[in-house]
Design an enzyme around this catalytic site. Structure first.
Site, PDB file in Angstrom:
ATOM      1  N   SER A 272      81.073  42.680   6.553  1.00  0.00           N
ATOM      2  CA  SER A 272      80.569  41.993   5.370  1.00  0.00           C
ATOM      3  C   SER A 272      80.235  40.520   5.565  1.00  0.00           C
ATOM      4  O   SER A 272      80.832  39.816   6.369  1.00  0.00           O
ATOM      5  CB  SER A 272      81.566  42.077   4.207  1.00  0.00           C
ATOM      6  N   SER A 310      79.149  47.137   6.555  1.00  0.00           N
ATOM      7  CA  SER A 310      79.074  45.742   6.143  1.00  0.00           C
ATOM      8  C   SER A 310      78.608  45.633   4.698  1.00  0.00           C
ATOM      9  O   SER A 310      77.608  46.219   4.303  1.00  0.00           O
ATOM     10  CB  SER A 310      78.099  45.003   7.060  1.00  0.00           C
ATOM     11  N   ASP A 312      76.872  43.440   2.605  1.00  0.00           N
ATOM     12  CA  ASP A 312      76.000  42.264   2.737  1.00  0.00           C
ATOM     13  C   ASP A 312      75.401  41.982   1.368  1.00  0.00           C
ATOM     14  O   ASP A 312      74.379  42.559   0.979  1.00  0.00           O
ATOM     15  CB  ASP A 312      74.919  42.532   3.784  1.00  0.00           C
TER      16      ASP A 312
END
Lengths: 399, 399, 399, 399
Positions: A272, A310, A312
């Site tokens: 992240s 992740s 994002d």
């Protein structure tokens, strides 16, 4: 110590550190435990590396947007299995009462598996009504509670008003360095981060919410950058970087990640990155959504391809219009910019995003935390050496 | 002529061309007017430049996805104000009847001001039901009509069936080189593109829909690339590139656009890029949306920040599941891939997108069109020289 | 007491209550303070009012989806300014460990100004990984923390795994009846709601998260309903209703809100409704997004037009596929339903949503809370009378 | 003939028709073939049925928004397998040059399987740059071409300007009544629709693009309605209705579809509805997206649940701000309305959408077309009778 001197010293293999500007960003941690001795850190530009073509703002930080303040609360305690390396970073979107004076905002979720609360409201209302809080995953609940308490205290009328506010609290997972389950963050820590919020230079690296984060195989954390665009506007980015694989890392296009030698740590899945864009250009929500997408393009230039695990998550807001909540005008006056003038802001966004992420890396010192895990600060001497090898500094430095 | 020889020859300033593989991509245009003599063209890899880490498919093309075919109809006529440099490129998504056997698909609109018809349906239904047509802006209507005629002819039952199909027709604006208002594309041209559709190597550059396109300040057009991913799947990209500013162009991170000397042409606003991703990995629509976003990240690596005027439209489809329209099963068997195995596909997408765009540039020859406007093919000798200067080929070529 | 008897009794102006089924839904509150004596409550169908054409599931509840459980923790304390009327409702999506076995899910935000955490992840990943928690606005932080604690306790491996989970916690603003700022909900209350989760009939009205909610000018709260669709699948809805104006309320199209006499309470802006759809039909995320949109259409049939201040947030999940987190198969077997078989599910969704909202109203008793504020249970005798006047029950009851 | 007289006449079983207002809407078709003798048609309000609480605009039409014009080109030719019953309806968004003076706009796709071109641009740019064209499915290509020709003729500078325009052309499938494959629509027909565009009352029913459409089991087509909202603004809706099942049809909540006797025609899957909302309230794109969602809520109140095969596509635009394309100001002055004043516009949207759809039904006459297929105009006498039975007209008519 000037940039050129630092570069020179690193290139001749005799790193010298006299402090000065390199330490400016991390003074508050000097008493902390768990840091390596590799504490020569600086911002990317101090290494002679410039991203893009546009001029930065005065502080090359999100605080270059008039009224935006950043506060950190860094928590570093203990060693071994109970080591805590975490914290809270808060962005105050303007100098007034954000609940009473909302800002236009937009969200773009590049990839899932991450939390940014308040989005189900913000995406539909087009408004930011709260400070933005960045922290470790397990702290979201307590930070959310504290945020609501803070807003309620500032706005006693809130309890009788509708609609209620949904605080924006975003997280990355800092378990590699921090004993996340102990949840050492308290409401008081959140309030302290709010009290610490200030204009001007922003501490970067292993501070606040970024204390326990790792990114691109090195120590990550908080980074920021800004650009000036025609019309006298500024665009700033602040990131909490906890994503990316080392072998994908690029700096200004140079595949630096796979060139760096050593400093490997236990492989872990990184997870992240939270990216916040702010501008004083008076953008409307649909235009801020466009800015948020360009933040993703800036992330891409660091080599990330936004892997599955992740989160994002991207937020963009503009201080260019304040929408009053209580003194409701039926026909408020809205400032705006025509879409055909947005392109410089897009360029600014891509450049500042890339530089903010890289600033997080070059500013973050080596940290040893939970179970003795160590995340190394990216070795600045190698960075300089590789960038020179690829023709980015050295001969071209006089441009 | 082998790649190394070509590179060698360009580096010593004596370009030699014996034809062979460099001409393979543009034979059909040999009789055409308006080309410069700078017709040494090749794909990026033939210059010794590799993008990313993953292996390409056999043809390094979208046709590496089993069943995908590409057909071009190139139209080059006249000179001066009535010069026509346009065409149609069609992607057949599989070998069967796409209207009867739909594929999962997704759309991501990175930036507006561009047309991709059929999206209001595709985005909601999650299905691709038609070939994908790429052409010049003013041809969209006629190509749409022809597409519907083609599908109706193949599927006489269509007229009594619901739902109807909405052809996917996407455009870029090719007015710099082509007299767009004359609309020289006919339904027959569309049918010819369909008839020309084939597997194997794909013509690139100034062909089909890409005939009149310019990109990053040079002649643009059609480009393609592919990657192999774990599990034996392939991911391929085909672009029609008509976007980007010269000073932003990057190749593998190298700021090549601002290093190239000469070959400037009349400044114009470039407009739009259409990007199509295909994979045989059995992805669901929400996963294809993730792929489409990574196409945007690949575009970012070429230096584009998706400026306001650019219609940057992205389509992704998977051949991994065929959904029958007429023989409706209440519980079809769906193959799928877990999200946690998507990351290699993301990497493949970012790499292949970047390479497809660059292939369009290196493959496209200089073309002179409407009003004598000339778009230069990117000078390959300078490309090699600059990439060497930045440490990307030369010493590292033996890796 | 049978439905017909009840109707008869209300119509002749002599309401009789012998308890029985009407009390079944609110037994646990019998010891509580603050209720009016108007405690004859029942579900909509017990009044003779049927919504739509499809058959309900056995319990006409979201728990008709095999494995789905609902738990309430109702908190009723004190009087006057410190009266607390709040709680937590939890939906367990299946019988196993939801963090290990995820479900496909989708979110549709009809209108902003409401919170549903976890959405920034769920929307992108297409997965539900946590129970769904419904509560009052000021409790979100503590419920979030408790949810994470619960999931961590169940999954000790979670702390070393990525990606982390983002609990789904949704809220409505219950300040009219409850002293929200006192935040009387504790982590233990959340755990108790989890412990109370069970299959079978679901308590409705002023229970759990719905304890302090008001809707369409009457006491609102929790409501549920379900439908059976061809193929043997079920679709169920559970709502926490705190939205809508009295003059817009419709039952089966009858403008009942503006026909009811009396029972007016202090005007307040109503705020938000959370709607959760569950089905055992094996829908993919993009199909669940379609279901979520149909929930909005069902809400519309109650007369709501989703006013500005209302956070109308919709979640849909399917138990038809379980996606294992830890035992990752590269090619999981996915069950699916063709889009052309979805229409009955859409109809089921619209019908069950309308009925769930109306069940919340007819089940919720009059409650007096903070500062003596009273929200009246919708008067069932008038409901029956008006529906008869409009030709919906009475003569047509024998259909 | 006044409304009450008409109602009276229908109720006593002796329909009388003296023409007048009932014919006002379809004069141009008097010479056409294929119509039944059941040509008593009128708008919903002329039957004594009012939808909602807000006042209508002067014409109860989308043309109540100052500057909006509607033009129809109705094409009715032949009988049997080659019968053509199709056409084009055009909405001119304002009195000026829409390509030079754009309007803010938004799109909401409630359900797929329908075409609205131009959306990939409009959704991202937030702008409407073209008239809106409504037609039969197979005519989209030719209408698109004609639209571009029209815009180019008006704006010679367009060819050298970027970005290009993407015409908004939307369709429903009119094959039940029309020999769609013959594509009898020409560019000249499109120009004629443009020439016919005018302010004031709008012809409804089987006209223009609606000529061959069927809806809710009856003859459908074009319908419109409007509402006045506080602040002196208007909101208008125009629909091309070709969707919905008879047994789901509701009028003001009354399940009228399943009460009507007779007039059954060959079962067919109905397909799609296009809904266009316009307002002079100065809404921003994100607010227009909210309006577009409320259009879906209005559609829901007619009983539709937006079945799989239906392309339910919604466009909303505001005339409240004109954004100049050529005379670009860096900081245009934007008028706006605070979100907290939107709720009346939402109510207006839901009411007007429902009424526009019902106006299409009550205005559309019985038509016999391809292969002798007949779509019956909804029987107005039964409509009145049923609405009276359900307490909506009759006693309550004096309100």
């Amino acid at each position: 110590m000037k940039r050129r001197d630092f570069i020179k010293s690193t290139l001749i293999g005799v790193p010298v550190l006299s402090g000065g500007s390199f330490l400016a960003n991390n003074q508050t941690e000097s008493q902390e435990v768990g840091f390596s001795t590799d504490d020569r850190r600086c911002r990317l530009r101090e290494l002679g590396i410039k991203i893009g073509a546009l001029e930065t703002g005065p502080h090359n930080a999100i605080t270059d947007i008039q009224g935006v303040k950043v506060g950190h609360r860094t928590i570093v305690k203990g060693e071994g299995p109970e080591a805590v390396r975490t914290g809270v970073t808060v962005i105050l979107p303007h100098e007034g009462n954000i609940w009473e004076e909302n800002l236009f905002a937009a969200f773009f979720g590049l990839n899932g598996w991450g939390e940014m609360t308040g989005i189900s409201s913000l995406e539909k209302s087009g408004r930011l009504e709260t400070p933005v809080f960045l922290t470790g995953t397990y702290n979201v609940g307590i930070v959310y509670s504290a945020a609501l308490k803070y807003l309620t205290a500032l706005n006693p009328q809130m309890e009788n008003a509708a609609p209620l506010v949904s605080p924006v609290v975003a997280e990355c997972f800092d378990d590699f360095l921090s004993d996340t389950k102990s949840r050492q963050v308290s409401e008081e820590d959140v309030f302290e981060a709010l009290r610490q919020a200030k204009s001007g230079p922003v501490e970067e690296g292993a501070v606040g919410g970024g204390t326990g984060m790792t990114s691109f195989g090195f120590k990550g954390g908080i980074g920021t950058s800004s650009r000036k665009v025609p019309g006298g506007f500024y665009l700033g980015i602040l990131v909490m970087a906890n994503t990316g694989s080392r072998d994908h890392l690029r700096m200004d296009g140079v595949p630096i990640g796979r060139e760096i030698r050593g400093y490997q740590y236990r492989t872990e899945k990184t997870k992240s990155i939270i990216l916040v864009a702010a501008t004083d250009a008076p953008l409307l929500p649909y235009q801020l959504h466009k800015i948020a997408k360009r933040v993703a393009l800036g992330l891409a230039q660091t080599g990330s391809y936004s892997h599955t695990e992740s989160g994002d998550l991207i937020l963009a807001f503009s201080t260019g219009n304040k929408i009053l909540r209580n003194d409701r005008h039926p026909l408020p006056s809205i400032r705006a910019i025509d879409d055909f003038f947005l392109s410089p802001l897009y360029q600014a966004t891509v450049e500042a995003t890339q530089e903010a992420i890289l600033n997080a890396l070059t500013s973050a010192r080596t940290i040893t935390g939970r179970n003795g895990n160590t995340a190394y600060g990216i070795p600045l001497d190698q960075v300089v050496e590789i960038m020179k090898k690829y023709g980015r500094i050295g001969d071209r430095i006089h441009e």
